[in-house]
Motif scaffolding. Structure first.
Motif, PDB file in Angstrom:
ATOM      1  N   ALA A  14      37.554  -3.810   4.823  1.00  0.00           N
ATOM      2  CA  ALA A  14      36.800  -5.066   4.917  1.00  0.00           C
ATOM      3  C   ALA A  14      37.474  -6.114   4.054  1.00  0.00           C
ATOM      4  N   HIS A  15      37.101  -7.392   4.296  1.00  0.00           N
ATOM      5  CA  HIS A  15      37.848  -8.473   3.659  1.00  0.00           C
ATOM      6  C   HIS A  15      37.025  -9.747   3.620  1.00  0.00           C
ATOM      7  N   THR A  16      37.163 -10.490   2.532  1.00  0.00           N
ATOM      8  CA  THR A  16      36.743 -11.893   2.481  1.00  0.00           C
ATOM      9  C   THR A  16      38.008 -12.727   2.337  1.00  0.00           C
ATOM     10  N   ARG A  17      38.176 -13.725   3.201  1.00  0.00           N
ATOM     11  CA  ARG A  17      39.431 -14.484   3.268  1.00  0.00           C
ATOM     12  C   ARG A  17      39.280 -15.869   2.658  1.00  0.00           C
ATOM     13  N   TRP A  18      40.295 -16.269   1.928  1.00  0.00           N
ATOM     14  CA  TRP A  18      40.432 -17.638   1.418  1.00  0.00           C
ATOM     15  C   TRP A  18      41.704 -18.191   2.049  1.00  0.00           C
ATOM     16  N   ALA A  19      41.571 -19.248   2.850  1.00  0.00           N
ATOM     17  CA  ALA A  19      42.651 -19.690   3.728  1.00  0.00           C
ATOM     18  C   ALA A  19      43.926 -20.041   2.970  1.00  0.00           C
ATOM     19  N   THR A  20      45.033 -19.425   3.391  1.00  0.00           N
ATOM     20  CA  THR A  20      46.368 -19.851   2.964  1.00  0.00           C
ATOM     21  C   THR A  20      47.199 -20.235   4.184  1.00  0.00           C
TER      22      THR A  20
END
Length: 613
Positions: free
Chosen positions: A71-77
């Protein structure tokens, strides 16, 4: 920033993954997702833009069946916040990948995969990893060999957790430049970018070293180093509790952490001072030999920690007459600095995983391997701590809110202890002076409690600031970094444009901005610069500015039309003043943000732990 959670167990893992993501929400993110290998042998996944709750709403109460998952929480790069760019990324319904970091050669790898006929559905660098691994599987490589070959092709920083359909009871993980920890349960294993995510299921952790790769299954763990050699990594019992990240009755984590500062400061001092002196072993058994050779101090840090370093520079030079420099980690790393013999490199980081700070440390290790490095940090198992020669833990406890508060205060106390220790060992400070300063440090927790009692008055000031578009913070001497820190707090959680300036610089530009619409927040301790500061205040008042002054009770300043004076304290000295005067500025930023209705704990575009450059 981005958060990873992975689990392989003998029970459904989706509740573990969801709870882990919730516990990582403090890091900042724009989307969330998970994938599991279901009992039928297929990959099931879900992704959603926004909060973890949106992902929960999508998968429903029944969740996704499966005994292994990521699972993952993404912070846009790479790529805008959108469901197509959320993790996990899946190739050929066979490989699922979650990733923290940046793959620097992703464009070249993507071009190769597109030429092969592969179709990409996202704008991310991460999707390249899934397709590359699947490419090797199609070519006939075993899952483990395909994993190794894929990692060998990646340039940049990454923490990875990967599911491969052909091996449903295994999870493949790796770290290079981004943190990753393995949680050890009974008949089950977990992985995460922060141990906090796994505290509900285990308190036993293995902290992977730089370049490590591992394969997790329920009954077996194999870790290899970057050369492919199987290695044994120690299991560490964490002292953190599963409920340590709760709000404890406060509306926001930030408010809780502001009010935890008296206790946190006391914890930083505990066991480090006795009978008016800093204990010799406070910085480790080798510290005395190192400190005897020190001729100058180089502090390297980012953000709030950088401001703490700026304060300490005044102390080192004013009290010890020891040259000190402070630099932002990203600039220090890339500007080819002169590394002089006799320099102590001091690295400040709350998380110990700040990418720019770690990059600066590793640059120094290569160019000047004999230079001693001291880490002041709040995370005992972090990369910064493990890679430094000397360490002082701040003992601030978990800091969840993105806007750092108690980390700043405890870093300042730690830096004061460092100043005292060097001063004694170098015979710069007399025993009498050391005892006097230590006595002042011991008073700080109570002074901090008193400074936090002005909540109602600060709320009234916040109401006068809430509709402003800009704000100017002024300080002189050691209060200039506090002005910078106050401006940083206001801008990052309320989104009001704020700048900190040395008050003596007004005539060199900022005075042009002053009119009746520009609030000016001024920090006015009772010191030898107070009269000059009063002159600066007169300059802005004459141009119509509304002044908000956080003052010493002995300053002689009184509230009048468009001049709002908050007496903070009357008992501070050179060391305690910046710590104490910063506290009401934190409360001011907090109350303005609450009135504006912003997301106090997770402000837009920001992340708690910045693990990519």
């Amino acid at each position: 920033m981005c958060g990873i959670v992975a689990a392989v167990a003998q029970r459904p893992v989706w509740p573990i993954l969801i709870e882990g993501l919730r516990r990582l929400e403090y890091r900042g993110y724009d989307s969330a997702g998970l994938a599991v290998l279901d009992p039928a042998g297929g990959l099931s996944s879900a992704r959603a833009v926004g909060k973890v709750q949106a992902l929960c709403d999508q998968i429903g109460e029944e969740g996704l069946a499966g005994f292994s998952g990521i699972a993952h929480t993404r912070w846009a790069t790479h790529g805008v916040p959108a469901e197509r760019n959320a993790h996990p990324h899946i190739a050929s319904k066979r490989v699922a990948v979650v990733h923290n970091g940046i793959i620097e050669n992703h464009a070249a790898l993507r071009e190769q995969m597109v030429a092969e006929g592969r179709i990409f559905s996202s704008d991310t660098d991460t999707e390249v990893i899934a397709h590359l691994l699947d490419h090797y599987l199609v070519a006939g490589q075993t899952p483990q060999k395909a994993f190794e070959l894929t990692l060998d092709r990646l340039h940049g920083a990454f923490a990875l957790a990967i599911l491969i359909k052909d091996v449903p009871n295994q999870i493949f993980v790796a770290r290079q430049g981004s943190p990753l920890v393995i949680g050890v349960g009974i008949g089950e294993l977990f992985a995460a970018s922060d141990a906090l995510a796994l505290l509900p299921v285990t308190q036993r952790f293995i902290y992977l070293c730089e370049g490590d790769r591992a394969i997790l299954s329920c009954d077996h763990l194999e870790v290899t180093d970057r050369t492919g050699q199987i290695v044994a990594r120690a299991i560490v019992e964490s002292a953190q509790r599963a409920d340590s990240a709760g709000r404890g009755g406060y509306k926001h984590f930030m408010l809780k952490e502001i009010h935890e500062q008296p206790r946190a400061i006391a914890d930083t001092l505990e066991g480090r001072i006795s009978e008016g002196r800093v204990l010799p072993a406070a910085f480790g058994v080798n510290a005395e030999a190192v400190f005897k050779t020190i001729k100058r101090i180089q502090i390297v840090a980012c953000g709030t920690s950088y401001h703490a370093g700026m304060v300490a520079r005044y102390w080192f030079e004013d009290i010890l007459r020891l040259p000190a420099a402070v630099e932002v980690s990203s600039e220090f790393h890339y500007r080819n600095p002169v590394l002089e013999e006799g320099t102590l490199l001091v690295m400040l980081s709350q998380s110990g995983e700040t990418a720019d700070t770690l990059a600066a440390l590793r640059m120094v290790r290569v160019r000047s391997p004999q230079m001693p490095i001291l880490a002041i940090c709040n995370a005992p198992e972090s990369s910064l701590v493990r890679e430094s020669d000397l360490v002082l833990m701040t003992h601030a406890g978990p800091e969840i809110s993105v806007a750092s508060t108690k980390a700043f205060s405890t870093q300042l106390v730690a830096l004061a202890l460092l100043m005292l220790s060097i001063g004694r060992i170098r015979a710069i400070l007399s025993e009498q002076d050391e005892r006097r300063i230590v006595a002042g440090l011991e008073k700080i927790p109570n002074l901090a409690r008193d400074a936090l009692q002005h909540d109602e008055a600060i709320m009234a000031l916040a109401e006068r600031l809430v509709d402003k578009q800009h704000a100017l913070f002024l300080g002189r001497g050691v209060m200039f970094p506090i002005a910078l820190e106050g401006a940083l707090k206001l801008k990052e959680i309320s989104y009001i444009h704020a700048e900190g300036y040395p008050a003596g610089e007004l005539k060199h530009g900022p005075l042009a901005l002053i009119d009746e619409n520009m609030p000016v927040i001024t920090i006015a301790p009772q010191n030898d610069l107070l009269d000059k500061l009063k002159s600066n205040m007169s300059e802005v008042a004459a141009r119509g500015a509304e002044l908000f002054v956080f003052a010493d009770e002995r300053s002689g300043l009184r509230t009048e039309a468009r001049l709002h004076v908050l007496p903070v304290t009357s008992h501070v000295g050179r060391i305690s003043a910046p710590i104490i005067f910063n506290l009401p500025l934190q409360l001011l930023a907090y109350h303005v943000a609450v009135l504006k209705g912003t997301d106090v704990d997770q402000p837009r575009n920001l992340a708690k732990s910045v693990t990519v450059e």
